[in-house]
Design a protein around this motif. Sequence first.
Motif, PDB file in Angstrom:
ATOM      1  N   LEU A   1       0.841  -1.202   0.000  1.00 50.74           N
ATOM      2  CA  LEU A   1       0.000   0.000   0.000  1.00 50.74           C
ATOM      3  C   LEU A   1       0.874   1.249   0.000  1.00 50.74           C
ATOM      4  O   LEU A   1       1.963   1.263   0.578  1.00 50.74           O
ATOM      5  N   PHE A   2       0.391   2.300  -0.670  1.00 56.72           N
ATOM      6  CA  PHE A   2       1.028   3.609  -0.534  1.00 56.72           C
ATOM      7  C   PHE A   2      -0.023   4.680  -0.784  1.00 56.72           C
ATOM      8  O   PHE A   2      -1.077   4.425  -1.378  1.00 56.72           O
TER       9      PHE A   2
ATOM     10  N   ARG B   1      -5.355  17.905  -4.386  1.00 57.22           N
ATOM     11  CA  ARG B   1      -4.970  18.363  -3.040  1.00 57.22           C
ATOM     12  C   ARG B   1      -5.542  17.462  -1.952  1.00 57.22           C
ATOM     13  O   ARG B   1      -5.818  17.891  -0.848  1.00 57.22           O
ATOM     14  N   THR B   2      -5.730  16.169  -2.294  1.00 52.58           N
ATOM     15  CA  THR B   2      -6.124  15.171  -1.305  1.00 52.58           C
ATOM     16  C   THR B   2      -5.255  13.935  -1.497  1.00 52.58           C
ATOM     17  O   THR B   2      -4.737  13.687  -2.591  1.00 52.58           O
ATOM     18  N   TRP B   3      -5.095  13.157  -0.426  1.00 52.07           N
ATOM     19  CA  TRP B   3      -4.304  11.934  -0.492  1.00 52.07           C
ATOM     20  C   TRP B   3      -5.168  10.791  -0.997  1.00 52.07           C
ATOM     21  O   TRP B   3      -6.292  10.594  -0.543  1.00 52.07           O
ATOM     22  N   GLY B   4      -4.624  10.032  -1.942  1.00 49.81           N
ATOM     23  CA  GLY B   4      -5.291   8.834  -2.428  1.00 49.81           C
ATOM     24  C   GLY B   4      -4.472   7.600  -2.091  1.00 49.81           C
ATOM     25  O   GLY B   4      -3.246   7.682  -1.933  1.00 49.81           O
ATOM     26  N   GLN B   5      -5.136   6.452  -1.972  1.00 46.42           N
ATOM     27  CA  GLN B   5      -4.441   5.208  -1.630  1.00 46.42           C
ATOM     28  C   GLN B   5      -4.440   4.253  -2.818  1.00 46.42           C
ATOM     29  O   GLN B   5      -5.425   4.151  -3.544  1.00 46.42           O
TER      30      GLN B   5
ATOM     31  N   ASP C   1       3.820   6.555   3.338  1.00 51.76           N
ATOM     32  CA  ASP C   1       3.272   5.356   3.989  1.00 51.76           C
ATOM     33  C   ASP C   1       3.314   4.132   3.078  1.00 51.76           C
ATOM     34  O   ASP C   1       2.320   3.433   2.897  1.00 51.76           O
ATOM     35  N   VAL C   2       4.484   3.878   2.511  1.00 53.95           N
ATOM     36  CA  VAL C   2       4.653   2.646   1.723  1.00 53.95           C
ATOM     37  C   VAL C   2       4.788   1.490   2.709  1.00 53.95           C
ATOM     38  O   VAL C   2       5.690   1.481   3.553  1.00 53.95           O
TER      39      VAL C   2
ATOM     40  N   ASP D   1     -10.251  -0.186  -9.446  1.00 57.01           N
ATOM     41  CA  ASP D   1     -10.432   1.224  -9.083  1.00 57.01           C
ATOM     42  C   ASP D   1      -9.433   1.683  -8.025  1.00 57.01           C
ATOM     43  O   ASP D   1      -9.173   2.877  -7.886  1.00 57.01           O
ATOM     44  N   LYS D   2      -8.854   0.721  -7.290  1.00 58.42           N
ATOM     45  CA  LYS D   2      -8.005   1.068  -6.158  1.00 58.42           C
ATOM     46  C   LYS D   2      -6.535   0.738  -6.348  1.00 58.42           C
ATOM     47  O   LYS D   2      -5.717   1.045  -5.473  1.00 58.42           O
TER      48      LYS D   2
END
Length: 396
Positions: free
Chosen positions: A42-43, A82-86, A118-119, A252-253
Amino acid sequence: MLETQEVTGSAFMMVNTSGRFAGQKALLLTPQLKENDTHCVLFHYYVGGRDSSRPGHLNVYIKENNSPLGMPVWNVSGPATRTWGQVELAISTYWPNFYQIVFEVVTSGQRGVLAIKDVAVQGHQCMTTPHFLTIKGVEVNAGQTASFHCTVNGRKRDNFHLWLQRVLWLTLFCCGGGGGGGGCGCGGGRLRSSRRIWQTASSAAAAAGIGGREAPMKATKPWNNRRFIGTFDVENTTKGDSGRYRCIVHSDKGVGVSNYGELTIKQPPVPIAPPQLTAVGATYLWIQLNANSINGDGPIIDREVEYRTVSGTMYDLQPVDKTTHKIGHLDPDTEYEISVLLTRPLEGGTGAPGPPLRARTKCAGESKSSKASAAVAATPLAAPPAPVREMDDPGS
């Protein structure tokens, strides 16, 4: 190069693209990962800047066993949110093989920020992105179709998009309508069988520098209630199609990545020299195949002799199991053209006829003391034919 780091444990990278020329790069490399079982990487990523700006491309590469960087398996280029995606990386490479994840930012010349954080490697399968079962290498003869079977460990969903990706060359076989964030697409998923290479897969792919030829996915079918198989055909293969291929699935993820399978293209064998004439009669010709030297690949599993009249329409093809062969039931005083065909394993393994030998049978009733008339035509690479000896029919 803006910045290059090698890190252990949790990883973080931020690139400020302000004041940077387009095309500058920053790289972050994970340690070599040697996993024994199913796992999920995950990152989180971030694209910031003015509204609708695209400060650059964030590309993710998977290098297996110190292979070349290859092509991205996932990328994003904005616009700025301007938002964090996973993102989930379902990588199906296991010990004794290993892999390395490479994060790359390529600036666009616009102002903004791209970052990852956050890897982490988790010891279970990904929640929404499927893994692959191991794919196997494929060997075919040139001109045939090579089929790769991508077995996805998960139920088929409409948001899954499958690719067959080749390492080293910028070649991408696609299936599915995936676009932004997926790294490539195929124009709504409509695929054509084509030998025109280096076509652009989609605008997102073009921006990331990914090109490829279109190739059809033959079919998808369920394997059981938890798996399905996508079959990709590499059609009308040539030596240039040889290389390492892997399966890619986008959700999608995130993205699922298989191991590499080797595609080996073999060239059907062709004799370098023509057969040699060893004896001649009114109704027969004895030849030596003279097929030890070949162009192409072995092993040789079958041999055939092809012959025809130089003037006329008579033609025949005979299997041969020895290095010498008698062609019988011929017409007297007739010129024939004789070639040898060789076959290696697998479909399409028979090569083109080798260089021809031209020889004429004796006249009917010609005595043993009469001189045999045999004209031999050979290529410049061929050795001179063996002397023609006069004899009675050895098979009589």
